[in-house]
Motif scaffolding. Structure first.
Motif, PDB file in Angstrom:
ATOM      1  N   ASP A  36      41.162  38.305  49.554  1.00  0.00           N
ATOM      2  CA  ASP A  36      42.316  37.596  50.121  1.00  0.00           C
ATOM      3  C   ASP A  36      43.319  38.469  49.306  1.00  0.00           C
ATOM      4  O   ASP A  36      43.608  38.481  47.961  1.00  0.00           O
ATOM      5  CB  ASP A  36      42.276  36.007  49.476  1.00  0.00           C
ATOM      6  N   VAL A  37      44.345  38.920  50.129  1.00  0.00           N
ATOM      7  CA  VAL A  37      45.396  39.737  49.661  1.00  0.00           C
ATOM      8  C   VAL A  37      46.158  38.885  48.647  1.00  0.00           C
ATOM      9  O   VAL A  37      46.744  39.395  47.373  1.00  0.00           O
ATOM     10  CB  VAL A  37      46.350  40.232  50.809  1.00  0.00           C
ATOM     11  N   VAL A  38      46.505  37.768  48.873  1.00  0.00           N
ATOM     12  CA  VAL A  38      47.321  37.128  48.187  1.00  0.00           C
ATOM     13  C   VAL A  38      46.671  36.715  46.689  1.00  0.00           C
ATOM     14  O   VAL A  38      47.297  36.948  45.502  1.00  0.00           O
ATOM     15  CB  VAL A  38      47.762  35.536  48.628  1.00  0.00           C
ATOM     16  N   ASN A  39      45.377  36.380  46.628  1.00  0.00           N
ATOM     17  CA  ASN A  39      44.770  36.349  45.524  1.00  0.00           C
ATOM     18  C   ASN A  39      44.624  37.389  44.596  1.00  0.00           C
ATOM     19  O   ASN A  39      44.713  37.456  43.580  1.00  0.00           O
ATOM     20  CB  ASN A  39      43.352  35.952  45.838  1.00  0.00           C
ATOM     21  N   ARG A  40      44.579  38.667  45.354  1.00  0.00           N
ATOM     22  CA  ARG A  40      44.604  40.164  44.463  1.00  0.00           C
ATOM     23  C   ARG A  40      45.842  40.190  43.859  1.00  0.00           C
ATOM     24  O   ARG A  40      45.868  40.711  42.565  1.00  0.00           O
ATOM     25  CB  ARG A  40      44.030  40.882  45.662  1.00  0.00           C
ATOM     26  N   LYS A  41      46.948  39.863  44.572  1.00  0.00           N
ATOM     27  CA  LYS A  41      48.428  39.975  43.939  1.00  0.00           C
ATOM     28  C   LYS A  41      48.424  39.040  42.871  1.00  0.00           C
ATOM     29  O   LYS A  41      48.959  39.441  41.825  1.00  0.00           O
ATOM     30  CB  LYS A  41      49.317  39.875  45.099  1.00  0.00           C
ATOM     31  N   SER A  42      47.914  37.883  42.859  1.00  0.00           N
ATOM     32  CA  SER A  42      48.099  36.669  41.822  1.00  0.00           C
ATOM     33  C   SER A  42      47.351  37.414  40.655  1.00  0.00           C
ATOM     34  O   SER A  42      47.756  37.352  39.583  1.00  0.00           O
ATOM     35  CB  SER A  42      47.495  35.410  42.502  1.00  0.00           C
ATOM     36  N   TRP A  43      46.149  37.993  40.699  1.00  0.00           N
ATOM     37  CA  TRP A  43      45.260  38.209  39.761  1.00  0.00           C
ATOM     38  C   TRP A  43      46.070  39.598  39.135  1.00  0.00           C
ATOM     39  O   TRP A  43      46.043  39.597  37.829  1.00  0.00           O
ATOM     40  CB  TRP A  43      43.966  38.585  40.283  1.00  0.00           C
ATOM     41  N   ILE A  44      46.337  40.447  39.879  1.00  0.00           N
ATOM     42  CA  ILE A  44      47.298  41.550  39.152  1.00  0.00           C
ATOM     43  C   ILE A  44      48.474  41.183  38.314  1.00  0.00           C
ATOM     44  O   ILE A  44      48.500  41.674  37.417  1.00  0.00           O
ATOM     45  CB  ILE A  44      47.531  42.546  40.224  1.00  0.00           C
ATOM     46  N   GLN A  45      49.114  40.230  38.670  1.00  0.00           N
ATOM     47  CA  GLN A  45      50.180  39.654  37.940  1.00  0.00           C
ATOM     48  C   GLN A  45      49.773  38.765  36.694  1.00  0.00           C
ATOM     49  O   GLN A  45      50.320  38.904  35.811  1.00  0.00           O
ATOM     50  CB  GLN A  45      50.962  38.670  38.892  1.00  0.00           C
ATOM     51  N   LEU A  46      48.710  38.164  36.960  1.00  0.00           N
ATOM     52  CA  LEU A  46      47.960  37.260  35.679  1.00  0.00           C
ATOM     53  C   LEU A  46      47.787  38.064  34.667  1.00  0.00           C
ATOM     54  O   LEU A  46      47.793  37.768  33.527  1.00  0.00           O
ATOM     55  CB  LEU A  46      46.998  36.430  36.404  1.00  0.00           C
ATOM     56  N   GLU A  47      46.769  39.367  35.151  1.00  0.00           N
ATOM     57  CA  GLU A  47      46.355  40.099  34.057  1.00  0.00           C
ATOM     58  C   GLU A  47      47.519  40.839  33.382  1.00  0.00           C
ATOM     59  O   GLU A  47      47.401  41.049  32.044  1.00  0.00           O
ATOM     60  CB  GLU A  47      45.322  41.130  34.740  1.00  0.00           C
ATOM     61  N   ALA A  48      48.385  41.274  34.118  1.00  0.00           N
ATOM     62  CA  ALA A  48      49.780  41.961  33.419  1.00  0.00           C
ATOM     63  C   ALA A  48      50.326  41.016  32.742  1.00  0.00           C
ATOM     64  O   ALA A  48      50.698  41.677  31.270  1.00  0.00           O
ATOM     65  CB  ALA A  48      50.794  42.339  34.215  1.00  0.00           C
ATOM     66  N   ALA A  49      50.513  39.714  32.883  1.00  0.00           N
ATOM     67  CA  ALA A  49      51.159  38.656  31.848  1.00  0.00           C
ATOM     68  C   ALA A  49      50.097  38.628  30.652  1.00  0.00           C
ATOM     69  O   ALA A  49      50.765  38.512  29.486  1.00  0.00           O
ATOM     70  CB  ALA A  49      51.452  37.375  32.451  1.00  0.00           C
ATOM     71  N   LYS A  50      48.848  38.439  31.053  1.00  0.00           N
ATOM     72  CA  LYS A  50      47.942  38.360  29.692  1.00  0.00           C
ATOM     73  C   LYS A  50      47.951  39.615  28.840  1.00  0.00           C
ATOM     74  O   LYS A  50      48.018  39.311  27.564  1.00  0.00           O
ATOM     75  CB  LYS A  50      46.574  38.226  30.412  1.00  0.00           C
ATOM     76  N   ARG A  51      48.109  40.634  29.551  1.00  0.00           N
ATOM     77  CA  ARG A  51      48.327  41.863  28.513  1.00  0.00           C
ATOM     78  C   ARG A  51      49.414  41.990  27.745  1.00  0.00           C
ATOM     79  O   ARG A  51      49.292  42.375  26.339  1.00  0.00           O
ATOM     80  CB  ARG A  51      48.131  43.320  29.394  1.00  0.00           C
ATOM     81  N   ARG A  52      50.373  41.389  28.038  1.00  0.00           N
ATOM     82  CA  ARG A  52      51.579  41.120  27.277  1.00  0.00           C
ATOM     83  C   ARG A  52      51.451  40.183  26.038  1.00  0.00           C
ATOM     84  O   ARG A  52      52.058  40.352  25.066  1.00  0.00           O
ATOM     85  CB  ARG A  52      52.799  40.708  28.125  1.00  0.00           C
ATOM     86  N   LEU A  53      50.891  39.055  26.637  1.00  0.00           N
ATOM     87  CA  LEU A  53      50.559  38.050  25.652  1.00  0.00           C
ATOM     88  C   LEU A  53      49.702  38.606  24.542  1.00  0.00           C
ATOM     89  O   LEU A  53      49.967  38.389  23.249  1.00  0.00           O
ATOM     90  CB  LEU A  53      49.750  37.024  26.282  1.00  0.00           C
ATOM     91  N   LEU A  54      48.570  39.356  24.758  1.00  0.00           N
ATOM     92  CA  LEU A  54      47.816  39.958  23.661  1.00  0.00           C
ATOM     93  C   LEU A  54      48.572  41.016  23.009  1.00  0.00           C
ATOM     94  O   LEU A  54      48.134  40.904  21.837  1.00  0.00           O
ATOM     95  CB  LEU A  54      46.415  40.720  24.632  1.00  0.00           C
TER      96      LEU A  54
END
Length: 352
Positions: A90-108
């Motif tokens: 799902d294109v929306v899911n993929r976009k959401s996952w990319i954004q979530l991973e980017a935010a997680k890297r900033r957290l870490l």
């Protein structure tokens, strides 16, 4: 967060950069050194193309990899912490996952800079950290899907990455700081309460400042959503939601502490100084310290933060935007922030 430079041409590059815009050098982020390096000679994360992850593999030193299997890892220490992702067809899911991973890297990035323990479940099954980014109404095990933390697992609904949906919930729950990074920082506050505080000698201070955590959590949160926060909540809490339960008060305060340090680090790297025309206005005679320099008294954090927050809010107003930091730090809230600071300093010292 800080400013980064291309190691080849010294042009400024973003933390998330896969390549330098100026000289086209392919870049990789080295989490242990907190630097960007040329990809040459470095193993890169398998999610580099799929999710835009620019982190390197660090088999020799990565505590999250686990024992002798480090050389076989194909994902970086950030991506390995994610145990569930939404269906990517799902294109929306993929976009959401990319954004979530980017935010997680900033957290870490921030957690590692502070020297906090960031081990995965594969190396510490009981106390390790994991993330789930899910869609729908139920989890894989059939239980209700809720954003939250349990036993080291941080679950975020992938719909939080949708700006419109997150904005709708921000209005409903009156949460001006509802962002992906804010969510992750809040939920990791619950994790570190469990990891660093729940059974330690600091619990007496926690109860004195935040309250008795033995109060029924589910009932407390239900009461909060039914009745709202007390009218005078800002006198003792950093946010309205912090009044729901002592655990939420801790997690909200923890998130704000990370917000403050991350912003101060960028201000430090930008050389920010404030020299107002009026003596009674907030001033910052010299650039604030970076997070690694805050191992002393907490007062320096607040002394630097208040003028930076003042500037951020006024700049936003000039752009017709809401205040970047619409919160009042009362004396009780500052005391709670100091308690978080003390826990972080002790934990960071023990892991360095």
């Amino acid at each position: 967060m800080k400013l980064f430079l291309c190691p080849r041409c010294q042009a400024r590059v973003a933390f998330e950069a896969l390549a330098c815009d100026h000289c086209s050098t392919a870049l990789v982020y080295q989490p242990h050194e907190a630097t960007l390096a040329p990809c040459d000679g470095h193993s890169t994360c398998a999610n580099r193309d799929a999710a835009g992850c620019n982190w390197a593999l660090d088999e020799a030193r990565d505590e999250a990899a686990g024992d002798l299997e480090r050389a076989e890892q194909t994902y970086c220490r950030s991506c390995r912490l994610t145990h569930w992702i939404p269906p990517l067809d799902d294109v929306v899911n993929r976009k959401s996952w990319i954004q979530l991973e980017a935010a997680k890297r900033r957290l870490l990035y921030g957690l590692l800079q502070l020297g906090l323990p960031v081990a995965g479940k594969e190396s510490d099954a009981q106390r390790g950290l994991a993330f789930e980014f899910l869609v729908g109404d139920t989890r894989p095990d059939g239980s209700p899907l809720l954003t939250g933390h349990k036993d080291g697992v941080i679950t975020i609904r992938a719909t939080e990455a949708n700006d419109a949906e997150r904005g709708r919930l921000r209005m409903i729950f009156d949460e001006p700081n509802r962002t992906l990074l804010g969510h992750l920082r809040h939920e990791c506050g619950h994790y570190y309460w469990m990891r660093l505080l729940s059974e330690g000698p600091q619990m007496d201070q926690f109860r004195w400042l935040f309250g008795d955590e033995s109060a029924d959590y589910a009932q407390s949160v239900q009461n909060h959503y039914a009745n709202g926060a007390p009218a005078d909540w800002a006198e003792r809490h950093v946010s309205a939601y912090a009044t729901a339960h002592p655990w939420e008060d801790w997690a909200e305060t923890w998130a704000h502490y990370l917000h403050i340090l991350d912003t101060l680090e960028m201000a430090a790297h930008c050389g920010l100084q404030l020299r107002p025309r009026r003596r009674d206005e907030p001033s910052l005679p010299s650039p604030p310290s970076a997070p690694g320099d805050y191992r002393g008294p907490f007062e320096r954090v607040i002394e630097n933060w208040l003028p930076v927050a003042y500037l951020l809010n006024n700049l936003n107003r000039g752009l017709g935007q809401p205040d970047a930091y619409p919160f009042v730090l009362s004396r009780p809230v500052i005391a709670k922030l100091r308690a978080v600071h003390d826990v972080v300093q002790r934990a960071g010292t023990s892991t360095r």
